[in-house]
Design a protein around this motif. Structure first.
Motif, mmCIF file in Angstrom:
data_model
loop_
_atom_site.group_PDB
_atom_site.id
_atom_site.type_symbol
_atom_site.label_atom_id
_atom_site.label_comp_id
_atom_site.label_asym_id
_atom_site.label_seq_id
_atom_site.Cartn_x
_atom_site.Cartn_y
_atom_site.Cartn_z
ATOM 1 N N ALA A 171 -11.641 -16.216 -10.990
ATOM 2 C CA ALA A 171 -10.443 -15.863 -11.641
ATOM 3 C C ALA A 171 -9.528 -17.218 -12.004
ATOM 4 C CB ALA A 171 -9.459 -15.012 -10.756
ATOM 5 N N PHE A 172 -8.876 -17.016 -13.099
ATOM 6 C CA PHE A 172 -7.917 -18.134 -13.521
ATOM 7 C C PHE A 172 -6.920 -18.294 -12.496
ATOM 8 C CE2 PHE A 172 -4.410 -19.832 -15.793
ATOM 9 C CZ PHE A 172 -4.949 -20.975 -16.132
ATOM 10 N N VAL A 173 -6.652 -19.323 -11.770
ATOM 11 C CA VAL A 173 -5.612 -19.633 -10.746
ATOM 12 C C VAL A 173 -4.551 -20.680 -11.276
ATOM 13 C CG1 VAL A 173 -7.133 -19.301 -9.089
ATOM 14 C CG2 VAL A 173 -6.722 -21.370 -9.744
ATOM 15 N N GLY A 174 -4.688 -21.304 -12.546
ATOM 16 C CA GLY A 174 -3.653 -22.099 -13.092
ATOM 17 C C GLY A 174 -3.010 -23.220 -11.972
ATOM 18 N N ALA A 175 -3.558 -24.182 -11.757
ATOM 19 C CA ALA A 175 -3.202 -25.101 -10.621
ATOM 20 C C ALA A 175 -2.261 -25.920 -11.256
ATOM 21 C CB ALA A 175 -4.422 -25.988 -10.322
ATOM 22 N N THR A 176 -2.461 -26.354 -12.438
ATOM 23 C CA THR A 176 -1.398 -27.191 -13.312
ATOM 24 C C THR A 176 -0.375 -26.156 -13.924
ATOM 25 O OG1 THR A 176 -2.626 -27.584 -15.282
ATOM 26 C CG2 THR A 176 -3.196 -29.144 -13.553
ATOM 27 N N ASP A 177 -0.771 -24.966 -14.130
ATOM 28 C CA ASP A 177 -0.434 -24.187 -15.029
ATOM 29 C C ASP A 177 0.166 -22.719 -14.327
ATOM 30 O OD1 ASP A 177 0.772 -23.305 -17.219
ATOM 31 O OD2 ASP A 177 -1.165 -22.534 -18.172
ATOM 32 N N SER A 178 1.156 -22.620 -13.423
ATOM 33 C CA SER A 178 1.772 -23.968 -12.877
ATOM 34 C C SER A 178 2.222 -23.815 -11.513
ATOM 35 C CB SER A 178 3.375 -23.655 -13.648
ATOM 36 O OG SER A 178 3.853 -24.513 -14.446
ATOM 37 N N ALA A 179 0.999 -23.719 -10.662
ATOM 38 C CA ALA A 179 1.256 -23.666 -9.249
ATOM 39 C C ALA A 179 1.689 -25.121 -8.797
ATOM 40 C CB ALA A 179 -0.211 -23.473 -8.581
ATOM 41 N N VAL A 180 1.232 -26.133 -9.137
ATOM 42 C CA VAL A 180 1.871 -27.465 -8.686
ATOM 43 C C VAL A 180 3.310 -27.701 -9.251
ATOM 44 C CG1 VAL A 180 1.765 -30.064 -9.080
ATOM 45 C CG2 VAL A 180 -0.282 -28.610 -8.838
ATOM 46 N N PRO A 181 3.931 -27.388 -10.319
ATOM 47 C CA PRO A 181 5.179 -27.499 -10.563
ATOM 48 C C PRO A 181 5.938 -26.755 -9.487
ATOM 49 C CG PRO A 181 4.210 -27.487 -12.515
ATOM 50 C CD PRO A 181 3.139 -27.154 -11.516
ATOM 51 N N CYS A 182 5.510 -25.342 -9.129
ATOM 52 C CA CYS A 182 6.333 -24.458 -8.163
ATOM 53 C C CYS A 182 6.440 -24.996 -6.895
ATOM 54 C CB CYS A 182 5.556 -23.197 -8.150
ATOM 55 S SG CYS A 182 5.760 -21.903 -9.316
ATOM 56 N N SER A 183 5.213 -26.015 -6.483
ATOM 57 C CA SER A 183 4.889 -26.301 -5.138
ATOM 58 C C SER A 183 5.678 -27.651 -5.012
ATOM 59 C CB SER A 183 3.489 -26.788 -4.901
ATOM 60 O OG SER A 183 2.471 -25.473 -5.056
ATOM 61 N N ILE A 184 5.923 -28.512 -6.068
ATOM 62 C CA ILE A 184 6.771 -29.418 -5.922
ATOM 63 C C ILE A 184 8.144 -28.909 -5.717
ATOM 64 C CG2 ILE A 184 7.829 -31.210 -7.455
ATOM 65 C CD1 ILE A 184 4.910 -31.721 -9.014
ATOM 66 N N LEU A 185 8.812 -28.163 -6.526
ATOM 67 C CA LEU A 185 10.352 -27.696 -6.243
ATOM 68 C C LEU A 185 10.258 -27.266 -4.818
ATOM 69 C CD1 LEU A 185 11.159 -25.850 -9.585
ATOM 70 C CD2 LEU A 185 11.267 -28.097 -8.976
ATOM 71 N N LEU A 186 9.173 -26.400 -4.426
ATOM 72 C CA LEU A 186 9.616 -25.986 -3.059
ATOM 73 C C LEU A 186 9.671 -27.138 -1.973
ATOM 74 C CD1 LEU A 186 7.355 -22.792 -3.068
ATOM 75 C CD2 LEU A 186 9.770 -22.795 -2.858
ATOM 76 N N ASP A 206 6.032 -28.370 -16.313
ATOM 77 C CA ASP A 206 4.767 -27.478 -16.507
ATOM 78 C C ASP A 206 3.669 -28.440 -16.638
ATOM 79 O OD1 ASP A 206 3.476 -25.190 -17.079
ATOM 80 O OD2 ASP A 206 4.447 -24.725 -19.022
ATOM 81 N N LEU A 207 2.449 -27.802 -16.441
ATOM 82 C CA LEU A 207 1.039 -28.569 -16.795
ATOM 83 C C LEU A 207 1.233 -29.930 -16.008
ATOM 84 C CD1 LEU A 207 0.399 -27.723 -20.613
ATOM 85 C CD2 LEU A 207 -0.117 -26.544 -18.303
ATOM 86 N N LEU A 208 1.544 -30.039 -14.721
ATOM 87 C CA LEU A 208 1.668 -31.032 -14.106
ATOM 88 C C LEU A 208 0.533 -31.107 -12.870
ATOM 89 C CD1 LEU A 208 5.386 -31.808 -13.666
ATOM 90 C CD2 LEU A 208 3.807 -32.627 -15.516
ATOM 91 N N GLY A 209 -0.119 -32.134 -12.413
ATOM 92 C CA GLY A 209 -0.806 -32.335 -11.273
ATOM 93 C C GLY A 209 -2.242 -32.988 -11.515
ATOM 94 N N ALA A 210 -2.649 -32.866 -12.942
ATOM 95 C CA ALA A 210 -3.841 -33.519 -13.231
ATOM 96 C C ALA A 210 -3.881 -35.057 -13.199
ATOM 97 C CB ALA A 210 -4.459 -33.121 -14.658
ATOM 98 N N PRO A 211 -4.807 -35.906 -13.196
ATOM 99 C CA PRO A 211 -4.543 -37.320 -13.140
ATOM 100 C C PRO A 211 -4.085 -38.035 -14.638
ATOM 101 C CG PRO A 211 -6.949 -36.954 -13.287
ATOM 102 C CD PRO A 211 -6.065 -35.591 -12.918
ATOM 103 N N VAL A 225 -8.128 -29.569 -18.393
ATOM 104 C CA VAL A 225 -8.708 -28.092 -18.053
ATOM 105 C C VAL A 225 -7.625 -27.112 -18.212
ATOM 106 C CG1 VAL A 225 -9.761 -29.326 -15.801
ATOM 107 C CG2 VAL A 225 -7.127 -28.565 -15.698
ATOM 108 N N TRP A 226 -6.738 -27.338 -19.193
ATOM 109 C CA TRP A 226 -5.946 -26.313 -19.503
ATOM 110 C C TRP A 226 -6.370 -25.108 -20.124
ATOM 111 C CZ3 TRP A 226 -4.387 -25.170 -24.982
ATOM 112 C CH2 TRP A 226 -3.486 -24.340 -25.070
#
Length: 360
Positions: free
Chosen positions: A158-173, A247-252, A327-328
């Protein structure tokens, strides 16, 4: 999925971005007035940040914990979570539980609604967390927690959207977890400016990006906040001093450029913080020759969750990688293709920005 005009059709992109930015400047922008939101009382528009000393920067960044961000915040979000799905509900509950467990005693609310989509009526819910609801002004940090719907592949992926936008959510938390005691202290001091977190549902289009098939949560919440009363005769929307969208953060090697002239001063502050942290050796795997925050002219307008707020005169910083990660919108947007040092570095920069803005 933000919709971007991108570099193709550059003149159109720059014209669109600058038109909106100049519109805000003509109306007053963050330094002079409130545009279509109307006049706002008080002196919030002259708000100045307080710079951190080198020792304060070092102490602040030491509070961040990449392992906590990764294991406790990020990994639980790396699931299929399109609106209406079980994963969407679980991730939303996870975000709310994390915020409610903090000592700072956040006011956590759910902005739930239904809207018509190409897939029929769908239930959505934004998470709205406010540190001190009695404060006059609010610095907003925002991201979307839903993932785009894609059919699973033949292997069941399945599509899990790590950069889109799990990483931004994790950064805020992670930011509010690491700074919990400082935020609690700030709340106790009754500051005029507080922090508000917005986790949007329904950013992604179900089929083709359009005015009606995209930004479901942001459109609904902007309308609601534009009507909801706050303090001193202003609405909740008018109380937003600055709206920062991740948004769209976490890739090198991300490149993050300014999009609006009206908030260029705040963007320059991010540039300055990154430069100082590099000089203090606080950033890992970080090249001075390739900083994240670029001094280039505005990139152009990208439709994203900030758009409904921007159109109502809210000052915006749009922190998004441009060009988008390779990977977007593919099934490769996974944990394996993230770059942990970049995630940690961005968290440190944003922690300093937050601390300076709120005088922590």
């Amino acid at each position: 999925m933000p919709r971007s005009l991108r570099r193709c059709g550059l003149a159109l992109a720059v014209a669109a971005g600058c038109a909106l930015a100049l519109c805000l400047l003509w109306r007053g922008g963050p330094a002079a007035g409130r545009g279509e939101r109307g006049a706002a009382p008080g002196s919030e528009l002259n708000h100045k940040p307080r710079s951190l000393s080198s020792s304060q920067l070092k102490h602040l960044t030491s509070q961040l914990d990449l392992q906590r961000l990764w294991k406790t915040c990020l990994q639980p979000m790396l699931v299929e979570r399109y609106p209406g799905s079980l994963g969407n509900v679980r991730v939303r509950q996870f975000i709310m539980e994390k915020l409610r467990a903090l000592e700072a005693s956040w006011q956590v609310e759910l902005d739930a609604f239904e809207d018509r989509t190409p897939h029929g009526m769908v239930s959505f819910a934004n998470v709205v967390a406010t540190l001190d609801p009695t404060a006059t002004w609010r610095l907003v940090l925002a991201c979307h927690y839903d993932s785009k719907y894609f059919p699973r592949d033949k292997h069941g992926r399945a599509f899990v959207g790590a950069t889109d936008s799990a990483v931004p959510c994790s950064i805020l938390l992670e930011l509010v977890t690491a700074l919990d005691k400082l935020l609690l202290k700030a709340r106790g001091q009754g500051s005029k400016i507080t922090l508000q977190l917005l986790f949007f549902d329904g950013e992604e289009a179900f089929q083709e990006w359009s005015k009606t098939d995209s930004l479901y949560g942001a459109r609904h919440l902007a309308e609601h906040m534009g009507r909801a009363p706050h303090l001193q005769g202003i609405t909740q929307l008018q109380a937003i001093s600055l709206f920062v969208l991740l948004d769209l953060l976490g890739a090198p090697r991300p490149t993050i450029q300014n999009h609006f002239l009206a908030t260029a001063g705040w963007f320059k502050r991010l540039i300055s913080i990154e430069e100082r942290m590099h000089q203090l050796s606080l950033l890992q795997s970080h090249s001075q020759e390739q900083p994240y925050f670029q001094r280039d002219s505005p990139y152009g307008f990208i439709e994203d969750d900030h758009t409904p707020f921007l159109r109502k005169g809210v000052p915006v910083l749009h922190l998004i990688a441009t060009p988008f990660p390779r990977v977007w919108h593919t099934l490769e947007d996974t944990e394996a293709n993230l770059h942990p040092p970049t995630v940690e570095n961005l968290s440190k920069i944003l922690a300093a920005f937050l601390a300076e803005y709120l005088w922590l």
